[in-house]
Design an enzyme around this catalytic site. Structure first.
Site, PDB file in Angstrom:
ATOM      1  N   LEU A  46       0.813  -1.220   0.000  1.00  3.89           N
ATOM      2  CA  LEU A  46       0.000   0.000   0.000  1.00  3.89           C
ATOM      3  C   LEU A  46       0.844   1.267   0.000  1.00  3.89           C
ATOM      4  CD1 LEU A  46      -2.757  -1.102   2.549  1.00  3.89           C
ATOM      5  CD2 LEU A  46      -2.881  -1.105   0.046  1.00  3.89           C
ATOM      6  N   UNK A  47       2.062   1.181  -0.482  1.00  5.38           N
ATOM      7  CA  UNK A  47       2.978   2.326  -0.522  1.00  5.38           C
ATOM      8  C   UNK A  47       2.774   3.101  -1.826  1.00  5.38           C
ATOM      9  N   GLY A  48       3.158   4.347  -1.825  1.00  9.31           N
ATOM     10  CA  GLY A  48       3.057   5.158  -3.031  1.00  9.31           C
ATOM     11  C   GLY A  48       3.914   4.656  -4.179  1.00  9.31           C
ATOM     12  N   THR A  50       4.574   1.281  -4.610  1.00  4.89           N
ATOM     13  CA  THR A  50       4.344  -0.166  -4.752  1.00  4.89           C
ATOM     14  C   THR A  50       4.316  -0.592  -6.212  1.00  4.89           C
ATOM     15  OG1 THR A  50       3.167  -0.367  -2.654  1.00  4.89           O
ATOM     16  CG2 THR A  50       2.691  -2.025  -4.328  1.00  4.89           C
ATOM     17  N   ARG A  98      -3.067  -3.372  -5.868  1.00  6.14           N
ATOM     18  CA  ARG A  98      -1.873  -2.619  -6.226  1.00  6.14           C
ATOM     19  C   ARG A  98      -0.696  -3.562  -6.270  1.00  6.14           C
ATOM     20  NH1 ARG A  98      -0.598   2.623  -2.624  1.00  6.14           N
ATOM     21  NH2 ARG A  98      -2.643   3.233  -3.337  1.00  6.14           N
TER      22      ARG A  98
END
Length: 201
Positions: A46-48, A50, A98
Site C-alpha cells: 500500500l505504498u506510493g 508499490t 496494487r
C-alpha cells in the site's frame, strides 16, 4: 543485545540466515542461493511506490534471473502501516489492488517481518550493520519521527519501504539504496556483478 543482533554480529554473509516463504512451507536457507547475486528489498503493498517497485522487481528478475540474479521481497508493516494485510492476503492484494491487473510477483516473497528494532529479522539486522546507510543518500532518515513504531531506534535503521540491498555471489552485502533510488536503476550494478563470471550453485 537481542538475539537477532547477536546472530547478525556473528554472521559473515547472508548465507547464515533463512526465512519462511509467503506461500508457507519450510524456511528457505539463503545458503541455498550461494553463487547468486541477490537483490533484497523490504516491500509493502500500500505504498506510493508499490506499483513502480514491484513491477521493476519483476522486470529485473525476468531479464537477469536466467543469468544468476535472485530478487527477494520481505513484506514489512513498520512504515505507515502500509503492509497491514495478513500473510495469506498479500498476494491477492498485489493481484487485484496494487499493482493490480492480475499482477503476480515472479520473485521470492517471504512472510511479513520487522526490519528495525528489537524484533528485526536477523537478516535485516545483519544487512543494516554491514551497510549502515544507503550509498545514494547517506543522510536518509525516517521523514516523520511520529511514524517510528519500533525500539531501539538506530542510525542504520531502514528509513521506509523499498530500501534495497545488493549482495554479491559470495553472500557479502555490497551496496544499499534508499527508497528514492528506483529498483530498475540498480541494473548496471547487477550487470557488473553478473559479468564477473557464471554463478555457481
Amino acid at each position: 543485545m537481542c538475539a537477532a543482533r547477536l546472530v547478525a554480529a556473528a554472521a559473515q554473509s547472508v548465507y547464515s540466515f533463512s526465512a519462511r516463504p509467503l506461500a508457507g512451507g519450510e524456511p528457505v536457507s539463503l545458503g541455498s542461493l550461494r553463487g547468486k547475486v541477490l537483490l533484497i528489498e523490504n516491500v509493502a503493498s500500500l505504498u506510493g511506490t508499490t506499483v513502480r517497485d514491484y513491477t521493476q522487481m519483476n522486470e529485473l528478475q525476468r531479464r537477469l534471473g536466467p543469468r544468476g540474479l535472485v530478487v527477494l521481497g520481505f513484506p514489512c508493516n513498520q512504515f505507515g502501516h502500509q503492509e497491514n494485510a495478513k500473510n495469506e492476503e498479500i498476494l491477492n492484494s498485489l493481484k487485484y489492488v496494487r499493482p493490480g491487473g492480475g499482477f503476480e510477483p515472479n520473485f521470492m516473497l517471504f512472510e511479513k517481518c520487522e526490519v528495525n528494532g528489537a524484533g528485526a529479522h536477523p537478516l535485516f539486522a545483519f544487512l543494516r550493520e554491514a551497510l549502515p546507510a544507503p550509498s545514494d543518500d547517506a543522510t536518509a532518515l525516517m521523514t516523520d519521527p511520529k511514524l517510528i513504531t519500533w525500539s531501539p531506534v538506530c542510525r542504520n535503521d531502514v528509513a521506509w519501504n523499498f530500501e534495497k540491498f545488493l549482495v554479491g555471489p559470495d553472500g557479502v552485502p555490497l551496496r544499499r539504496y534508499s527508497r528514492r533510488f528506483q529498483t530498475i536503476d540498480i541494473e548496471p550494478d547487477i550487470e557488473a556483478l553478473l559479468s564477473q563470471g557464471p554463478s555457481c550453485a
